[in-house]
Design a protein around this motif. Sequence first.
Motif, PDB file in Angstrom:
ATOM      1  N   ARG B  26      16.307   8.163   8.760  1.00  0.00           N
ATOM      2  CA  ARG B  26      15.292   7.949   9.784  1.00  0.00           C
ATOM      3  C   ARG B  26      15.902   7.177  10.948  1.00  0.00           C
ATOM      4  O   ARG B  26      16.967   6.606  10.832  1.00  0.00           O
ATOM      5  N   ASP B  27      15.183   7.171  12.089  1.00  0.00           N
ATOM      6  CA  ASP B  27      15.681   6.356  13.208  1.00  0.00           C
ATOM      7  C   ASP B  27      15.137   4.936  13.011  1.00  0.00           C
ATOM      8  O   ASP B  27      15.392   4.334  11.989  1.00  0.00           O
ATOM      9  N   TRP B  28      14.394   4.386  13.934  1.00  0.00           N
ATOM     10  CA  TRP B  28      13.842   3.041  13.788  1.00  0.00           C
ATOM     11  C   TRP B  28      12.641   3.095  12.845  1.00  0.00           C
ATOM     12  O   TRP B  28      11.792   3.972  12.985  1.00  0.00           O
ATOM     13  N   VAL B  29      12.623   2.195  11.843  1.00  0.00           N
ATOM     14  CA  VAL B  29      11.500   2.158  10.898  1.00  0.00           C
ATOM     15  C   VAL B  29      10.894   0.764  10.902  1.00  0.00           C
ATOM     16  O   VAL B  29      11.619  -0.242  10.881  1.00  0.00           O
ATOM     17  N   GLU B  30       9.544   0.734  10.956  1.00  0.00           N
ATOM     18  CA  GLU B  30       8.843  -0.557  11.017  1.00  0.00           C
ATOM     19  C   GLU B  30       8.860  -1.285   9.679  1.00  0.00           C
ATOM     20  O   GLU B  30       8.868  -0.660   8.609  1.00  0.00           O
ATOM     21  N   PHE B  31       8.831  -2.626   9.759  1.00  0.00           N
ATOM     22  CA  PHE B  31       8.813  -3.482   8.566  1.00  0.00           C
ATOM     23  C   PHE B  31       7.723  -3.036   7.598  1.00  0.00           C
ATOM     24  O   PHE B  31       7.962  -2.801   6.421  1.00  0.00           O
ATOM     25  N   LYS B  32       6.521  -2.864   8.114  1.00  0.00           N
ATOM     26  CA  LYS B  32       5.399  -2.580   7.196  1.00  0.00           C
ATOM     27  C   LYS B  32       5.526  -1.195   6.565  1.00  0.00           C
ATOM     28  O   LYS B  32       5.121  -0.994   5.415  1.00  0.00           O
ATOM     29  N   GLU B  33       6.168  -0.262   7.266  1.00  0.00           N
ATOM     30  CA  GLU B  33       6.344   1.061   6.665  1.00  0.00           C
ATOM     31  C   GLU B  33       7.380   0.985   5.536  1.00  0.00           C
ATOM     32  O   GLU B  33       7.175   1.520   4.445  1.00  0.00           O
ATOM     33  N   LEU B  34       8.477   0.254   5.805  1.00  0.00           N
ATOM     34  CA  LEU B  34       9.504   0.077   4.765  1.00  0.00           C
ATOM     35  C   LEU B  34       8.879  -0.579   3.539  1.00  0.00           C
ATOM     36  O   LEU B  34       9.081  -0.155   2.394  1.00  0.00           O
ATOM     37  N   LYS B  35       8.077  -1.606   3.817  1.00  0.00           N
ATOM     38  CA  LYS B  35       7.440  -2.379   2.734  1.00  0.00           C
ATOM     39  C   LYS B  35       6.568  -1.459   1.878  1.00  0.00           C
ATOM     40  O   LYS B  35       6.630  -1.492   0.640  1.00  0.00           O
ATOM     41  N   SER B  36       5.805  -0.592   2.534  1.00  0.00           N
ATOM     42  CA  SER B  36       4.889   0.266   1.742  1.00  0.00           C
ATOM     43  C   SER B  36       5.669   1.379   1.042  1.00  0.00           C
ATOM     44  O   SER B  36       5.398   1.694  -0.122  1.00  0.00           O
ATOM     45  N   LEU B  37       6.676   1.941   1.714  1.00  0.00           N
ATOM     46  CA  LEU B  37       7.477   3.002   1.069  1.00  0.00           C
ATOM     47  C   LEU B  37       8.168   2.486  -0.188  1.00  0.00           C
ATOM     48  O   LEU B  37       8.299   3.174  -1.187  1.00  0.00           O
ATOM     49  N   LEU B  38       8.610   1.221  -0.115  1.00  0.00           N
ATOM     50  CA  LEU B  38       9.367   0.661  -1.246  1.00  0.00           C
ATOM     51  C   LEU B  38       8.471  -0.081  -2.230  1.00  0.00           C
ATOM     52  O   LEU B  38       8.911  -0.456  -3.320  1.00  0.00           O
ATOM     53  N   ASP B  39       7.217  -0.318  -1.805  1.00  0.00           N
ATOM     54  CA  ASP B  39       6.249  -1.001  -2.696  1.00  0.00           C
ATOM     55  C   ASP B  39       6.788  -2.368  -3.141  1.00  0.00           C
ATOM     56  O   ASP B  39       6.904  -2.673  -4.333  1.00  0.00           O
ATOM     57  N   ILE B  40       7.188  -3.173  -2.163  1.00  0.00           N
ATOM     58  CA  ILE B  40       7.714  -4.499  -2.464  1.00  0.00           C
ATOM     59  C   ILE B  40       7.006  -5.546  -1.604  1.00  0.00           C
ATOM     60  O   ILE B  40       6.266  -5.196  -0.694  1.00  0.00           O
ATOM     61  N   THR B  41       7.269  -6.830  -1.874  1.00  0.00           N
ATOM     62  CA  THR B  41       6.589  -7.892  -1.111  1.00  0.00           C
ATOM     63  C   THR B  41       7.284  -8.118   0.235  1.00  0.00           C
ATOM     64  O   THR B  41       8.458  -7.759   0.404  1.00  0.00           O
ATOM     65  N   ASP B  42       6.566  -8.768   1.154  1.00  0.00           N
ATOM     66  CA  ASP B  42       7.156  -9.134   2.451  1.00  0.00           C
ATOM     67  C   ASP B  42       8.452  -9.924   2.256  1.00  0.00           C
ATOM     68  O   ASP B  42       9.487  -9.624   2.850  1.00  0.00           O
ATOM     69  N   GLY B  43       8.364 -10.928   1.371  1.00  0.00           N
ATOM     70  CA  GLY B  43       9.509 -11.836   1.179  1.00  0.00           C
ATOM     71  C   GLY B  43      10.727 -11.096   0.653  1.00  0.00           C
ATOM     72  O   GLY B  43      11.855 -11.314   1.117  1.00  0.00           O
ATOM     73  N   ASN B  44      10.475 -10.200  -0.297  1.00  0.00           N
ATOM     74  CA  ASN B  44      11.563  -9.430  -0.908  1.00  0.00           C
ATOM     75  C   ASN B  44      12.248  -8.557   0.149  1.00  0.00           C
ATOM     76  O   ASN B  44      13.481  -8.541   0.268  1.00  0.00           O
ATOM     77  N   LEU B  45      11.442  -7.880   0.941  1.00  0.00           N
ATOM     78  CA  LEU B  45      12.002  -7.019   1.985  1.00  0.00           C
ATOM     79  C   LEU B  45      12.746  -7.856   3.026  1.00  0.00           C
ATOM     80  O   LEU B  45      13.898  -7.556   3.379  1.00  0.00           O
ATOM     81  N   ALA B  46      12.117  -8.940   3.469  1.00  0.00           N
ATOM     82  CA  ALA B  46      12.740  -9.756   4.519  1.00  0.00           C
ATOM     83  C   ALA B  46      14.092 -10.308   4.060  1.00  0.00           C
ATOM     84  O   ALA B  46      15.072 -10.280   4.810  1.00  0.00           O
ATOM     85  N   SER B  47      14.166 -10.756   2.796  1.00  0.00           N
ATOM     86  CA  SER B  47      15.430 -11.377   2.360  1.00  0.00           C
ATOM     87  C   SER B  47      16.532 -10.335   2.224  1.00  0.00           C
ATOM     88  O   SER B  47      17.666 -10.550   2.660  1.00  0.00           O
ATOM     89  N   HIS B  48      16.197  -9.153   1.678  1.00  0.00           N
ATOM     90  CA  HIS B  48      17.242  -8.123   1.521  1.00  0.00           C
ATOM     91  C   HIS B  48      17.627  -7.523   2.883  1.00  0.00           C
ATOM     92  O   HIS B  48      18.802  -7.271   3.147  1.00  0.00           O
ATOM     93  N   ALA B  49      16.648  -7.328   3.751  1.00  0.00           N
ATOM     94  CA  ALA B  49      16.964  -6.794   5.089  1.00  0.00           C
ATOM     95  C   ALA B  49      17.828  -7.804   5.849  1.00  0.00           C
ATOM     96  O   ALA B  49      18.788  -7.434   6.535  1.00  0.00           O
ATOM     97  N   GLY B  50      17.528  -9.081   5.655  1.00  0.00           N
ATOM     98  CA  GLY B  50      18.317 -10.127   6.310  1.00  0.00           C
ATOM     99  C   GLY B  50      19.774 -10.091   5.869  1.00  0.00           C
ATOM    100  O   GLY B  50      20.699 -10.207   6.682  1.00  0.00           O
ATOM    101  N   ALA B  51      19.982  -9.862   4.569  1.00  0.00           N
ATOM    102  CA  ALA B  51      21.357  -9.809   4.048  1.00  0.00           C
ATOM    103  C   ALA B  51      22.087  -8.591   4.600  1.00  0.00           C
ATOM    104  O   ALA B  51      23.260  -8.666   4.995  1.00  0.00           O
TER     105      ALA B  51
END
Lengths: 97, 97
Positions: B26-51
Amino acid sequence: MINIQSLNKEFESRVRLGIMSILIVRDWVEFKELKSLLDITDGNLASHAGALEKNGYIQVHKEFVGKKPRTTYQVTALGKKAFTDHLSQLEKLMRQI
Amino acid sequence: MINIQSLNKEFESRVRLGIMSILIVRDWVEFKELKSLLDITDGNLASHAGALEKNGYIQVHKEFVGKKPRTTYQVTALGKKAFTDHLSQLEKLMRQI
Protein backbone atom coordinates in the motif's frame (compact mmCIF):
# COMPACT_ATOMS: atom_id res chain seq x y z
CA MET A 1 -7.38 -8.54 6.63
CA ILE A 2 -3.85 -9.53 7.75
CA ASN A 3 -4.48 -12.10 10.48
CA ILE A 4 -1.36 -11.89 12.67
CA GLN A 5 -3.24 -13.25 15.70
CA SER A 6 -3.11 -16.71 14.06
CA LEU A 7 0.71 -16.57 14.09
CA ASN A 8 2.07 -18.31 17.18
CA LYS A 9 3.92 -15.84 19.42
CA GLU A 10 6.04 -18.73 20.79
CA PHE A 11 7.68 -19.15 17.38
CA GLU A 12 8.44 -15.47 16.73
CA SER A 13 12.12 -15.60 17.63
CA ARG A 14 14.63 -16.69 14.96
CA VAL A 15 16.20 -19.08 17.42
CA ARG A 16 12.92 -20.88 18.07
CA LEU A 17 12.14 -20.95 14.34
CA GLY A 18 15.56 -22.55 13.88
CA ILE A 19 15.19 -25.09 16.71
CA MET A 20 11.77 -26.23 15.48
CA SER A 21 12.85 -26.33 11.83
CA ILE A 22 15.64 -28.74 12.76
CA LEU A 23 13.72 -30.89 15.25
CA ILE A 24 10.73 -31.26 12.94
CA VAL A 25 12.86 -33.09 10.33
CA ARG A 26 15.12 -34.97 12.74
CA ASP A 27 14.65 -37.42 15.62
CA TRP A 28 16.67 -36.73 18.80
CA VAL A 29 19.22 -33.93 18.33
CA GLU A 30 22.04 -33.15 20.77
CA PHE A 31 22.40 -29.73 22.42
CA LYS A 32 25.84 -29.12 20.91
CA GLU A 33 24.69 -30.05 17.41
CA LEU A 34 21.72 -27.67 17.63
CA LYS A 35 24.06 -25.00 18.96
CA SER A 36 26.49 -25.37 16.05
CA LEU A 37 23.77 -25.67 13.37
CA LEU A 38 22.17 -22.45 14.61
CA ASP A 39 25.48 -20.72 15.43
CA ILE A 40 24.22 -19.38 18.76
CA THR A 41 25.48 -19.32 22.36
CA ASP A 42 24.80 -22.00 24.98
CA GLY A 43 22.70 -19.55 26.99
CA ASN A 44 20.62 -18.46 24.02
CA LEU A 45 19.85 -22.05 23.03
CA ALA A 46 19.16 -23.17 26.60
CA SER A 47 16.72 -20.33 27.28
CA HIS A 48 14.74 -20.75 24.03
CA ALA A 49 14.72 -24.56 24.27
CA GLY A 50 13.52 -24.19 27.86
CA ALA A 51 10.61 -22.02 26.76
CA LEU A 52 9.65 -24.47 23.99
CA GLU A 53 9.79 -27.31 26.53
CA LYS A 54 7.60 -25.39 28.97
CA ASN A 55 5.02 -25.02 26.18
CA GLY A 56 5.15 -28.78 25.57
CA TYR A 57 6.47 -28.25 22.04
CA ILE A 58 9.73 -30.15 22.58
CA GLN A 59 10.94 -32.74 25.09
CA VAL A 60 14.37 -32.90 26.67
CA HIS A 61 16.34 -36.00 27.62
CA LYS A 62 19.33 -35.72 29.96
CA GLU A 63 21.76 -38.57 30.63
CA PHE A 64 25.42 -39.25 31.49
CA VAL A 65 27.66 -40.79 28.87
CA GLY A 66 30.54 -41.94 31.02
CA LYS A 67 31.21 -38.92 33.20
CA LYS A 68 29.84 -36.46 30.68
CA PRO A 69 26.25 -35.06 30.74
CA ARG A 70 24.40 -35.27 27.44
CA THR A 71 21.23 -33.29 26.58
CA THR A 72 19.12 -34.21 23.57
CA TYR A 73 15.90 -32.72 22.27
CA GLN A 74 12.93 -34.05 20.30
CA VAL A 75 9.83 -32.29 18.96
CA THR A 76 6.53 -33.46 20.48
CA ALA A 77 3.34 -34.21 18.52
CA LEU A 78 1.89 -31.00 19.99
CA GLY A 79 4.97 -29.09 18.85
CA LYS A 80 4.83 -30.55 15.35
CA LYS A 81 1.15 -29.55 14.99
CA ALA A 82 1.64 -26.06 16.42
CA PHE A 83 4.71 -25.37 14.27
CA THR A 84 3.17 -26.61 11.02
CA ASP A 85 0.11 -24.47 11.76
CA HIS A 86 2.40 -21.49 12.35
CA LEU A 87 4.24 -22.09 9.08
CA SER A 88 1.03 -22.36 7.07
CA GLN A 89 -0.21 -19.07 8.59
CA LEU A 90 3.14 -17.48 7.76
CA GLU A 91 2.86 -18.77 4.16
CA LYS A 92 -0.70 -17.40 3.97
CA LEU A 93 0.51 -13.98 5.12
CA MET A 94 3.42 -14.02 2.64
CA ARG A 95 1.09 -14.98 -0.26
CA GLN A 96 -0.93 -11.82 0.41
CA ILE A 97 2.13 -9.68 -0.29
CA MET B 1 22.95 -25.55 7.99
CA ILE B 2 19.91 -23.55 9.10
CA ASN B 3 21.00 -19.94 8.66
CA ILE B 4 18.87 -18.02 11.17
CA GLN B 5 21.42 -15.20 11.35
CA SER B 6 20.22 -14.06 7.90
CA LEU B 7 16.72 -13.55 9.31
CA ASN B 8 16.23 -9.91 10.33
CA LYS B 9 15.65 -9.64 14.09
CA GLU B 10 13.71 -6.38 13.53
CA PHE B 11 10.95 -8.33 11.76
CA GLU B 12 10.60 -11.15 14.28
CA SER B 13 7.46 -9.83 15.98
CA ARG B 14 4.08 -10.68 14.46
CA VAL B 15 3.08 -7.04 14.71
CA ARG B 16 6.06 -5.87 12.69
CA LEU B 17 5.49 -8.66 10.13
CA GLY B 18 1.94 -7.40 9.85
CA ILE B 19 2.84 -3.70 9.58
CA MET B 20 5.43 -4.35 6.85
CA SER B 21 3.15 -6.78 4.97
CA ILE B 22 0.51 -4.07 4.73
CA LEU B 23 2.80 -1.11 3.99
CA ILE B 24 4.74 -3.01 1.33
CA VAL B 25 1.59 -3.36 -0.83
CA ARG B 26 0.00 0.00 0.00
CA ASP B 27 1.05 3.64 -0.22
CA TRP B 28 0.36 5.82 2.86
CA VAL B 29 -1.74 4.01 5.49
CA GLU B 30 -3.41 5.68 8.46
CA PHE B 31 -2.66 4.66 12.06
CA LYS B 32 -6.25 3.68 12.76
CA GLU B 33 -6.51 1.58 9.61
CA LEU B 34 -3.31 -0.31 10.47
CA LYS B 35 -4.61 -0.78 14.01
CA SER B 36 -7.91 -2.26 12.82
CA LEU B 37 -6.34 -4.43 10.08
CA LEU B 38 -3.94 -5.92 12.62
CA ASP B 39 -6.46 -5.99 15.49
CA ILE B 40 -3.97 -4.64 18.03
CA THR B 41 -3.91 -1.87 20.66
CA ASP B 42 -2.80 1.73 20.02
CA GLY B 43 0.21 1.24 22.30
CA ASN B 44 1.30 -1.97 20.61
CA LEU B 45 1.12 -0.42 17.15
CA ALA B 46 2.81 2.82 18.22
CA SER B 47 5.75 1.04 19.86
CA HIS B 48 6.41 -1.34 16.95
CA ALA B 49 5.92 1.38 14.32
CA GLY B 50 8.31 3.57 16.32
CA ALA B 51 10.97 0.85 16.24
CA LEU B 52 10.56 0.34 12.48
CA GLU B 53 10.83 4.10 11.99
CA LYS B 54 14.00 4.27 14.09
CA ASN B 55 15.51 1.58 11.81
CA GLY B 56 14.59 3.67 8.77
CA TYR B 57 12.24 0.96 7.50
CA ILE B 58 9.10 3.12 7.54
CA GLN B 59 8.42 6.85 7.57
CA VAL B 60 5.74 8.64 9.56
CA HIS B 61 3.77 11.72 8.54
CA LYS B 62 1.83 13.69 11.16
CA GLU B 63 -0.66 16.46 10.29
CA PHE B 64 -3.86 18.09 11.56
CA VAL B 65 -7.07 17.55 9.63
CA GLY B 66 -9.20 20.32 11.04
CA LYS B 67 -8.61 20.01 14.78
CA LYS B 68 -7.81 16.31 14.60
CA PRO B 69 -4.26 14.89 14.44
CA ARG B 70 -3.67 12.33 11.70
CA THR B 71 -0.72 9.92 11.55
CA THR B 72 0.10 8.00 8.38
CA TYR B 73 2.86 5.55 7.58
CA GLN B 74 4.75 4.55 4.46
CA VAL B 75 7.44 1.92 3.87
CA THR B 76 10.85 3.32 2.80
CA ALA B 77 13.05 1.90 0.01
CA LEU B 78 15.37 0.60 2.72
CA GLY B 79 12.42 -1.04 4.48
CA LYS B 80 11.15 -2.64 1.27
CA LYS B 81 14.58 -4.13 0.55
CA ALA B 82 15.15 -5.35 4.11
CA PHE B 83 11.69 -6.90 4.37
CA THR B 84 11.83 -8.68 1.00
CA ASP B 85 15.26 -10.04 1.95
CA HIS B 86 13.79 -11.23 5.26
CA LEU B 87 10.88 -12.94 3.51
CA SER B 88 13.13 -14.73 1.03
CA GLN B 89 15.32 -16.00 3.89
CA LEU B 90 12.16 -17.16 5.68
CA GLU B 91 11.02 -18.95 2.52
CA LYS B 92 14.47 -20.56 2.19
CA LEU B 93 14.26 -21.83 5.77
CA MET B 94 10.72 -23.15 5.25
CA ARG B 95 11.74 -24.98 2.04
CA GLN B 96 14.33 -26.91 4.06
CA ILE B 97 11.58 -28.37 6.23
